[in-house]
Design a protein around this motif. Structure first.
Motif, PDB file in Angstrom:
ATOM      1  N   ALA A  68       0.831  -1.201   0.000  1.00  0.00           N
ATOM      2  CA  ALA A  68       0.000   0.000   0.000  1.00  0.00           C
ATOM      3  C   ALA A  68       0.868   1.254   0.000  1.00  0.00           C
ATOM      4  O   ALA A  68       2.008   1.247   0.463  1.00  0.00           O
ATOM      5  N   ILE A  69       0.305   2.342  -0.535  1.00  0.00           N
ATOM      6  CA  ILE A  69       0.989   3.638  -0.585  1.00  0.00           C
ATOM      7  C   ILE A  69       0.006   4.713  -0.134  1.00  0.00           C
ATOM      8  O   ILE A  69      -1.153   4.746  -0.586  1.00  0.00           O
ATOM      9  N   VAL A  70       0.462   5.588   0.745  1.00  0.00           N
ATOM     10  CA  VAL A  70      -0.387   6.646   1.287  1.00  0.00           C
ATOM     11  C   VAL A  70       0.383   7.967   1.288  1.00  0.00           C
ATOM     12  O   VAL A  70       1.557   8.006   1.689  1.00  0.00           O
ATOM     13  N   THR A  71      -0.249   9.027   0.823  1.00  0.00           N
ATOM     14  CA  THR A  71       0.335  10.364   0.942  1.00  0.00           C
ATOM     15  C   THR A  71      -0.585  11.219   1.805  1.00  0.00           C
ATOM     16  O   THR A  71      -1.817  11.159   1.671  1.00  0.00           O
ATOM     17  N   VAL A  72       0.005  11.989   2.708  1.00  0.00           N
ATOM     18  CA  VAL A  72      -0.768  12.857   3.602  1.00  0.00           C
ATOM     19  C   VAL A  72      -0.105  14.226   3.648  1.00  0.00           C
ATOM     20  O   VAL A  72       1.074  14.383   3.303  1.00  0.00           O
ATOM     21  N   ASN A  73      -0.864  15.209   4.121  1.00  0.00           N
ATOM     22  CA  ASN A  73      -0.309  16.550   4.285  1.00  0.00           C
ATOM     23  C   ASN A  73       0.322  16.739   5.653  1.00  0.00           C
ATOM     24  O   ASN A  73       1.193  17.597   5.823  1.00  0.00           O
ATOM     25  N   SER A  74      -0.118  15.937   6.626  1.00  0.00           N
ATOM     26  CA  SER A  74       0.373  16.101   7.995  1.00  0.00           C
ATOM     27  C   SER A  74       0.474  14.760   8.696  1.00  0.00           C
ATOM     28  O   SER A  74      -0.340  13.856   8.454  1.00  0.00           O
ATOM     29  N   LEU A  75       1.459  14.645   9.586  1.00  0.00           N
ATOM     30  CA  LEU A  75       1.630  13.439  10.396  1.00  0.00           C
ATOM     31  C   LEU A  75       0.833  13.506  11.695  1.00  0.00           C
ATOM     32  O   LEU A  75       0.906  12.593  12.516  1.00  0.00           O
ATOM     33  N   GLU A  76       0.097  14.585  11.879  1.00  0.00           N
ATOM     34  CA  GLU A  76      -0.792  14.745  13.036  1.00  0.00           C
ATOM     35  C   GLU A  76      -0.038  14.635  14.352  1.00  0.00           C
ATOM     36  O   GLU A  76      -0.535  14.058  15.329  1.00  0.00           O
ATOM     37  N   GLY A  77       1.178  15.169  14.364  1.00  0.00           N
ATOM     38  CA  GLY A  77       1.961  15.193  15.595  1.00  0.00           C
ATOM     39  C   GLY A  77       2.718  13.918  15.911  1.00  0.00           C
ATOM     40  O   GLY A  77       3.419  13.851  16.922  1.00  0.00           O
ATOM     41  N   LYS A  78       2.594  12.908  15.060  1.00  0.00           N
ATOM     42  CA  LYS A  78       3.284  11.644  15.286  1.00  0.00           C
ATOM     43  C   LYS A  78       4.602  11.612  14.528  1.00  0.00           C
ATOM     44  O   LYS A  78       4.846  12.430  13.636  1.00  0.00           O
ATOM     45  N   THR A  79       5.433  10.646  14.867  1.00  0.00           N
ATOM     46  CA  THR A  79       6.597  10.389  14.039  1.00  0.00           C
ATOM     47  C   THR A  79       6.134   9.680  12.770  1.00  0.00           C
ATOM     48  O   THR A  79       5.033   9.110  12.733  1.00  0.00           O
ATOM     49  N   ALA A  80       6.959   9.715  11.744  1.00  0.00           N
ATOM     50  CA  ALA A  80       6.576   9.044  10.495  1.00  0.00           C
ATOM     51  C   ALA A  80       6.391   7.547  10.718  1.00  0.00           C
ATOM     52  O   ALA A  80       5.475   6.931  10.161  1.00  0.00           O
ATOM     53  N   GLU A  81       7.252   6.958  11.538  1.00  0.00           N
ATOM     54  CA  GLU A  81       7.152   5.524  11.829  1.00  0.00           C
ATOM     55  C   GLU A  81       5.842   5.190  12.519  1.00  0.00           C
ATOM     56  O   GLU A  81       5.127   4.258  12.127  1.00  0.00           O
ATOM     57  N   ALA A  82       5.500   5.958  13.581  1.00  0.00           N
ATOM     58  CA  ALA A  82       4.269   5.697  14.335  1.00  0.00           C
ATOM     59  C   ALA A  82       3.035   5.921  13.465  1.00  0.00           C
ATOM     60  O   ALA A  82       2.061   5.164  13.547  1.00  0.00           O
ATOM     61  N   PHE A  83       3.071   6.955  12.624  1.00  0.00           N
ATOM     62  CA  PHE A  83       1.929   7.232  11.747  1.00  0.00           C
ATOM     63  C   PHE A  83       1.709   6.081  10.777  1.00  0.00           C
ATOM     64  O   PHE A  83       0.576   5.636  10.572  1.00  0.00           O
ATOM     65  N   ALA A  84       2.790   5.595  10.173  1.00  0.00           N
ATOM     66  CA  ALA A  84       2.669   4.493   9.214  1.00  0.00           C
ATOM     67  C   ALA A  84       2.144   3.224   9.895  1.00  0.00           C
ATOM     68  O   ALA A  84       1.282   2.523   9.347  1.00  0.00           O
ATOM     69  N   ASP A  85       2.674   2.920  11.080  1.00  0.00           N
ATOM     70  CA  ASP A  85       2.207   1.748  11.829  1.00  0.00           C
ATOM     71  C   ASP A  85       0.710   1.841  12.116  1.00  0.00           C
ATOM     72  O   ASP A  85      -0.055   0.893  11.877  1.00  0.00           O
ATOM     73  N   ASP A  86       0.282   2.991  12.646  1.00  0.00           N
ATOM     74  CA  ASP A  86      -1.123   3.164  13.033  1.00  0.00           C
ATOM     75  C   ASP A  86      -2.043   3.166  11.822  1.00  0.00           C
ATOM     76  O   ASP A  86      -3.146   2.606  11.857  1.00  0.00           O
ATOM     77  N   TYR A  87      -1.596   3.798  10.739  1.00  0.00           N
ATOM     78  CA  TYR A  87      -2.421   3.830   9.532  1.00  0.00           C
ATOM     79  C   TYR A  87      -2.633   2.413   9.001  1.00  0.00           C
ATOM     80  O   TYR A  87      -3.745   2.062   8.570  1.00  0.00           O
ATOM     81  N   TYR A  88      -1.592   1.615   9.062  1.00  0.00           N
ATOM     82  CA  TYR A  88      -1.688   0.228   8.603  1.00  0.00           C
ATOM     83  C   TYR A  88      -2.640  -0.563   9.499  1.00  0.00           C
ATOM     84  O   TYR A  88      -3.542  -1.262   9.012  1.00  0.00           O
ATOM     85  N   ASP A  89      -2.430  -0.458  10.815  1.00  0.00           N
ATOM     86  CA  ASP A  89      -3.209  -1.271  11.758  1.00  0.00           C
ATOM     87  C   ASP A  89      -4.679  -0.862  11.801  1.00  0.00           C
ATOM     88  O   ASP A  89      -5.574  -1.699  11.653  1.00  0.00           O
ATOM     89  N   TYR A  90      -4.934   0.420  11.999  1.00  0.00           N
ATOM     90  CA  TYR A  90      -6.294   0.877  12.276  1.00  0.00           C
ATOM     91  C   TYR A  90      -7.138   1.092  11.031  1.00  0.00           C
ATOM     92  O   TYR A  90      -8.313   1.482  11.131  1.00  0.00           O
ATOM     93  N   ASN A  91      -6.558   0.821   9.861  1.00  0.00           N
ATOM     94  CA  ASN A  91      -7.349   0.813   8.630  1.00  0.00           C
ATOM     95  C   ASN A  91      -7.460  -0.587   8.034  1.00  0.00           C
ATOM     96  O   ASN A  91      -7.938  -0.750   6.916  1.00  0.00           O
TER      97      ASN A  91
END
Length: 277
Positions: A68-91
């Protein structure tokens, strides 16, 4: 009766206060909630988005592992690693019972990227493999060709996972840098060898022109019986000692490899790589 109504109201208020807390708790869905390509930052054209989504869908089905590939405008205050992990898990990304897959997230505000792997992709995409993939897609991101960079990520991830399915995990030994041919030093070495060979040949020819050969000792110049040695001894003068350090052999038997992992906010294990572009 008033007491009963008051008790009911208090109970209702307590439940209402507690319910939002439960509503905020994120859960991992059993089915994927979003497509394999999410371009929220709108950095791809419509045709690029359509072609890339089709490629990701075909690749994921072919290797039984979602890419999967995702582009966003903001990491919402997270690190890039944490954002990617959460996006994968919670979607709900991932194929099969192990939710196997990998996701590449690009954040345009901080110009950060992260690849998160889970399940079989964590094993198949080793640290060395991810670094090699990164070294290929990152130059494209830096010059603004995101579509080409995404294609490189998808193709190389698919290739490495397919290789792992066939019994060979791409790891450290597959990416050893070959030393460049030392042209200048080899030229000098060749000239030196040629000089030695030439000197030996000319010396051999020159020796044939001499009628008297040099003697290595004075035996032929001493009259037999004219020299009588009454006392002799040997005296040790000095010695040359050369020391060389020998590197002890490693107990691991070679270069370390494999995949390092960390735990995401959901409590699941992820591998991956992150940085700036």
């Amino acid at each position: 009766m008033k007491k009963i109504l008051s008790l009911i109201m208090v109970t209702f208020i307590c439940i209402s206060a507690v319910f939002p807390a439960y509503a905020d708790i994120q859960t991992i869905p059993t089915e994927r909630q979003k497509p394999l390509l999410v371009d929220d930052a709108d950095i791809l054209s419509d045709s690029e988005e359509s072609e890339l989504l089709e490629k990701l869908t075909n690749i994921s089905q072919d290797i039984d592992c979602e890419i999967a590939i995702v582009t966003v405008n903001s990491l919402e205050g997270k690190t890039a690693e944490a954002f990617a992990d959460d996006y994968y898990d919670y979607n709900g990304y991932g194929a099969g019972a192990g939710d196997d897959g990998a996701i590449l997230v690009l954040a345009m505000d901080k110009r950060k990227y992260a690849v998160s792997t889970h399940g079989y992709a964590l094993t198949a995409l080793t640290d060395a493999g991810l670094k090699n993939i990164r070294d290929n897609f990152l130059p494209e991101f830096k010059k603004g060709d995101y579509y080409e960079g995404f294609n490189i990520f998808a193709d190389m991830s698919s290739e490495y996972i397919k290789s792992a399915r066939n019994g060979h995990i791409m790891d450290v030994n597959d990416f050893k840098v070959k030393k460049p041919f030392p042209l200048v030093s080899n030229i000098f070495i060749s000239l030196g060898i040629g000089f030695v060979i030439g000197l030996a040949a000319t010396s051999a020819m020159a020796s044939q022109l001499k009628s008297v050969a040099m003697q290595k000792s004075a035996v032929n110049y001493v009259k037999r019986g004219s020299l009588n040695v009454t006392n002799s001894s040997e005296l040790f003068l000095y010695a040359n000692v050369n020391k060389e350090y020998i590197e002890p052999s490693s107990s691991s038997g070679g270069s370390s490899g494999g995949s390092s992992s960390h735990t995401s906010s959901s409590g699941r294990s992820h591998g991956g790589i992150s940085g700036s572009f």
